[in-house]
Design a protein around this motif. Structure first.
Motif, PDB file in Angstrom:
ATOM      1  N   ILE A   1       8.374   4.329 -18.565  1.00 35.11           N
ATOM      2  CA  ILE A   1       8.797   5.179 -17.453  1.00 35.11           C
ATOM      3  C   ILE A   1       7.723   5.097 -16.372  1.00 35.11           C
ATOM      4  O   ILE A   1       6.538   5.348 -16.637  1.00 35.11           O
ATOM      5  CB  ILE A   1       8.995   6.640 -17.902  1.00 35.11           C
ATOM      6  CG1 ILE A   1      10.079   6.722 -18.984  1.00 35.11           C
ATOM      7  CG2 ILE A   1       9.373   7.517 -16.710  1.00 35.11           C
ATOM      8  CD1 ILE A   1      10.242   8.111 -19.575  1.00 35.11           C
ATOM      9  N   ILE A   2       8.139   4.722 -15.176  1.00 39.26           N
ATOM     10  CA  ILE A   2       7.206   4.537 -14.058  1.00 39.26           C
ATOM     11  C   ILE A   2       7.446   5.629 -13.022  1.00 39.26           C
ATOM     12  O   ILE A   2       8.579   5.824 -12.567  1.00 39.26           O
ATOM     13  CB  ILE A   2       7.402   3.160 -13.393  1.00 39.26           C
ATOM     14  CG1 ILE A   2       7.355   2.052 -14.441  1.00 39.26           C
ATOM     15  CG2 ILE A   2       6.395   2.925 -12.302  1.00 39.26           C
ATOM     16  CD1 ILE A   2       8.431   1.029 -14.291  1.00 39.26           C
ATOM     17  N   LYS A   3       6.393   6.319 -12.641  1.00 40.53           N
ATOM     18  CA  LYS A   3       6.501   7.365 -11.627  1.00 40.53           C
ATOM     19  C   LYS A   3       5.618   6.994 -10.437  1.00 40.53           C
ATOM     20  O   LYS A   3       4.420   6.755 -10.595  1.00 40.53           O
ATOM     21  CB  LYS A   3       6.077   8.717 -12.202  1.00 40.53           C
ATOM     22  CG  LYS A   3       6.368   9.897 -11.276  1.00 40.53           C
ATOM     23  CD  LYS A   3       6.082  11.217 -11.981  1.00 40.53           C
ATOM     24  CE  LYS A   3       6.427  12.408 -11.090  1.00 40.53           C
ATOM     25  NZ  LYS A   3       6.173  13.697 -11.768  1.00 40.53           N
ATOM     26  N   LEU A   4       6.231   6.935  -9.251  1.00 39.91           N
ATOM     27  CA  LEU A   4       5.497   6.623  -8.027  1.00 39.91           C
ATOM     28  C   LEU A   4       5.136   7.934  -7.332  1.00 39.91           C
ATOM     29  O   LEU A   4       6.010   8.647  -6.832  1.00 39.91           O
ATOM     30  CB  LEU A   4       6.351   5.749  -7.105  1.00 39.91           C
ATOM     31  CG  LEU A   4       6.865   4.439  -7.723  1.00 39.91           C
ATOM     32  CD1 LEU A   4       7.699   3.670  -6.713  1.00 39.91           C
ATOM     33  CD2 LEU A   4       5.717   3.585  -8.217  1.00 39.91           C
TER      34      LEU A   4
ATOM     35  N   TRP B   1      -0.987  -2.976  -8.383  1.00 43.52           N
ATOM     36  CA  TRP B   1      -2.232  -3.065  -7.610  1.00 43.52           C
ATOM     37  C   TRP B   1      -1.951  -2.975  -6.118  1.00 43.52           C
ATOM     38  O   TRP B   1      -2.647  -2.268  -5.381  1.00 43.52           O
ATOM     39  CB  TRP B   1      -2.924  -4.383  -7.949  1.00 43.52           C
ATOM     40  CG  TRP B   1      -4.154  -4.650  -7.128  1.00 43.52           C
ATOM     41  CD1 TRP B   1      -5.421  -4.206  -7.370  1.00 43.52           C
ATOM     42  CD2 TRP B   1      -4.221  -5.413  -5.915  1.00 43.52           C
ATOM     43  NE1 TRP B   1      -6.293  -4.642  -6.386  1.00 43.52           N
ATOM     44  CE2 TRP B   1      -5.577  -5.391  -5.482  1.00 43.52           C
ATOM     45  CE3 TRP B   1      -3.287  -6.111  -5.158  1.00 43.52           C
ATOM     46  CZ2 TRP B   1      -6.004  -6.038  -4.321  1.00 43.52           C
ATOM     47  CZ3 TRP B   1      -3.707  -6.754  -4.004  1.00 43.52           C
ATOM     48  CH2 TRP B   1      -5.053  -6.719  -3.592  1.00 43.52           C
ATOM     49  N   GLU B   2      -0.931  -3.679  -5.660  1.00 44.50           N
ATOM     50  CA  GLU B   2      -0.583  -3.681  -4.235  1.00 44.50           C
ATOM     51  C   GLU B   2      -0.172  -2.295  -3.751  1.00 44.50           C
ATOM     52  O   GLU B   2      -0.623  -1.831  -2.687  1.00 44.50           O
ATOM     53  CB  GLU B   2       0.556  -4.671  -3.979  1.00 44.50           C
ATOM     54  CG  GLU B   2       0.949  -4.762  -2.508  1.00 44.50           C
ATOM     55  CD  GLU B   2       2.088  -5.740  -2.277  1.00 44.50           C
ATOM     56  OE1 GLU B   2       2.540  -5.854  -1.129  1.00 44.50           O
ATOM     57  OE2 GLU B   2       2.541  -6.383  -3.258  1.00 44.50           O
ATOM     58  N   ILE B   3       0.663  -1.612  -4.503  1.00 44.48           N
ATOM     59  CA  ILE B   3       1.137  -0.285  -4.099  1.00 44.48           C
ATOM     60  C   ILE B   3      -0.010   0.714  -4.047  1.00 44.48           C
ATOM     61  O   ILE B   3      -0.129   1.514  -3.106  1.00 44.48           O
ATOM     62  CB  ILE B   3       2.240   0.202  -5.063  1.00 44.48           C
ATOM     63  CG1 ILE B   3       3.511  -0.636  -4.877  1.00 44.48           C
ATOM     64  CG2 ILE B   3       2.554   1.685  -4.830  1.00 44.48           C
ATOM     65  CD1 ILE B   3       4.595  -0.340  -5.893  1.00 44.48           C
ATOM     66  N   GLU B   4      -0.873   0.691  -5.057  1.00 44.25           N
ATOM     67  CA  GLU B   4      -1.970   1.657  -5.106  1.00 44.25           C
ATOM     68  C   GLU B   4      -3.032   1.361  -4.050  1.00 44.25           C
ATOM     69  O   GLU B   4      -3.609   2.296  -3.478  1.00 44.25           O
ATOM     70  CB  GLU B   4      -2.587   1.657  -6.504  1.00 44.25           C
ATOM     71  CG  GLU B   4      -1.665   2.238  -7.575  1.00 44.25           C
ATOM     72  CD  GLU B   4      -2.343   2.395  -8.915  1.00 44.25           C
ATOM     73  OE1 GLU B   4      -1.926   3.271  -9.697  1.00 44.25           O
ATOM     74  OE2 GLU B   4      -3.309   1.637  -9.193  1.00 44.25           O
ATOM     75  N   LYS B   5      -3.284   0.102  -3.773  1.00 42.93           N
ATOM     76  CA  LYS B   5      -4.358  -0.259  -2.844  1.00 42.93           C
ATOM     77  C   LYS B   5      -3.955  -0.076  -1.383  1.00 42.93           C
ATOM     78  O   LYS B   5      -4.733   0.428  -0.563  1.00 42.93           O
ATOM     79  CB  LYS B   5      -4.788  -1.709  -3.071  1.00 42.93           C
ATOM     80  CG  LYS B   5      -5.947  -2.150  -2.169  1.00 42.93           C
ATOM     81  CD  LYS B   5      -6.448  -3.514  -2.546  1.00 42.93           C
ATOM     82  CE  LYS B   5      -7.586  -3.964  -1.628  1.00 42.93           C
ATOM     83  NZ  LYS B   5      -8.765  -3.083  -1.724  1.00 42.93           N
ATOM     84  N   TYR B   6      -2.721  -0.476  -1.058  1.00 42.46           N
ATOM     85  CA  TYR B   6      -2.339  -0.523   0.359  1.00 42.46           C
ATOM     86  C   TYR B   6      -1.389   0.600   0.798  1.00 42.46           C
ATOM     87  O   TYR B   6      -1.192   0.799   1.988  1.00 42.46           O
ATOM     88  CB  TYR B   6      -1.677  -1.864   0.675  1.00 42.46           C
ATOM     89  CG  TYR B   6      -2.629  -3.026   0.554  1.00 42.46           C
ATOM     90  CD1 TYR B   6      -3.642  -3.233   1.484  1.00 42.46           C
ATOM     91  CD2 TYR B   6      -2.534  -3.912  -0.517  1.00 42.46           C
ATOM     92  CE1 TYR B   6      -4.525  -4.298   1.364  1.00 42.46           C
ATOM     93  CE2 TYR B   6      -3.406  -4.984  -0.642  1.00 42.46           C
ATOM     94  CZ  TYR B   6      -4.398  -5.175   0.296  1.00 42.46           C
ATOM     95  OH  TYR B   6      -5.272  -6.225   0.172  1.00 42.46           O
ATOM     96  N   TYR B   7      -0.840   1.349  -0.145  1.00 38.93           N
ATOM     97  CA  TYR B   7       0.144   2.362   0.252  1.00 38.93           C
ATOM     98  C   TYR B   7      -0.215   3.757  -0.224  1.00 38.93           C
ATOM     99  O   TYR B   7       0.578   4.690  -0.102  1.00 38.93           O
ATOM    100  CB  TYR B   7       1.536   1.963  -0.264  1.00 38.93           C
ATOM    101  CG  TYR B   7       2.013   0.683   0.389  1.00 38.93           C
ATOM    102  CD1 TYR B   7       2.690   0.718   1.604  1.00 38.93           C
ATOM    103  CD2 TYR B   7       1.748  -0.552  -0.189  1.00 38.93           C
ATOM    104  CE1 TYR B   7       3.104  -0.462   2.215  1.00 38.93           C
ATOM    105  CE2 TYR B   7       2.151  -1.729   0.418  1.00 38.93           C
ATOM    106  CZ  TYR B   7       2.826  -1.685   1.615  1.00 38.93           C
ATOM    107  OH  TYR B   7       3.223  -2.843   2.226  1.00 38.93           O
TER     108      TYR B   7
END
Length: 226
Positions: free
Chosen positions: A101-104, A189-195
């Motif tokens: 389960i992934i939570k953004l 990595w991309e979502i956490e670093k750039y967004y």
């Protein structure tokens, strides 16, 4: 059951062909007494027909065996199991199993990921590549024709409005699914670093994903699996 009836039809056709061949064989045998040369030609044809006849008899026996299999309870259960398997893969039945389960989680309310929903598409495609058997976004089942659509500052999945936080469920091998997302310099990595989002991934042995039950109307959208 439809399949046994189809098998009976095929069996009947083959029996008809076999009978035709047998009649042709009788005719050749009757005509084979005229000349020696003609007899040799007919003998070759008879051998060929005999070979075809044996092959057809083998096919008939196989079909008969299959018919008997489908007649009993075991055969019916096998068919039901196959149908159920493909319905699950198509996304039209409920599925329960282990997965992730992934939570953004948005760490900055002024920068919503819905305006970059291609990141969500990328995540879904990564899960598909990792052999996820079922996926959902905020409980909206992802199927072959699923689309994401951004309109009026809102994100829609299969024409259903999606609110944050965005929760993605995926059923499959937990380690494989998680590795596909957390690969070095990958989508997480991309979502956490750039967004400025936190991507929380939790393994679970009992994930429920409902089947898709809506009719999709295609409009100008971003489709999955292109």
């Amino acid at each position: 059951m439809k399949i046994p009836y189809k098998s009976v039809i095929v069996c009947s056709i083959i029996l008809g062909i076999l009978i035709s061949l047998q009649l042709k064989t009788i005719k050749l045998e009757n005509e084979g007494t005229t000349t020696s040369k003609r007899g040799e030609q007919l003998l070759l044809q008879l051998k060929s027909l005999k070979k075809e006849s044996d092959s057809l008899e083998e096919e008939i026996n196989t079909i008969k065996s299959n018919i008997e299999k489908y007649k009993d309870d075991e055969g019916e259960e096998v068919l039901k199991s196959e149908i159920n398997k493909y319905e699950k893969l198509a996304g039209y039945t409920d599925v329960t199993g282990s997965g992730i389960i992934i939570k953004l989680i948005n760490n900055n309310s002024d920068n919503s990921i819905i305006y970059n929903y291609d990141l969500i598409l990328s995540m879904i495609n990564k899960l598909n590549t990792a052999q996820a058997s079922a996926i959902s976004i905020n409980d909206e089942r992802i199927v072959f024709d699923t689309y994401l659509d951004l309109r009026e500052d809102s994100l829609y999945v299969n024409n259903t409005k999606i609110e944050e936080p965005i929760v993605i469920k995926a059923i499959g091998n937990k380690e494989t699914l998680e590795s596909a997302l957390k690969i070095k310099y990958g989508i997480v990595w991309e979502i956490e670093k750039y967004y400025n989002y936190k991507v929380d991934i939790v393994s679970n042995d009992n994930i429920d994903i409902s089947g898709y039950d809506k009719k999709i109307n295609n409009i100008d959208v971003g489709k999955l699996n292109e």
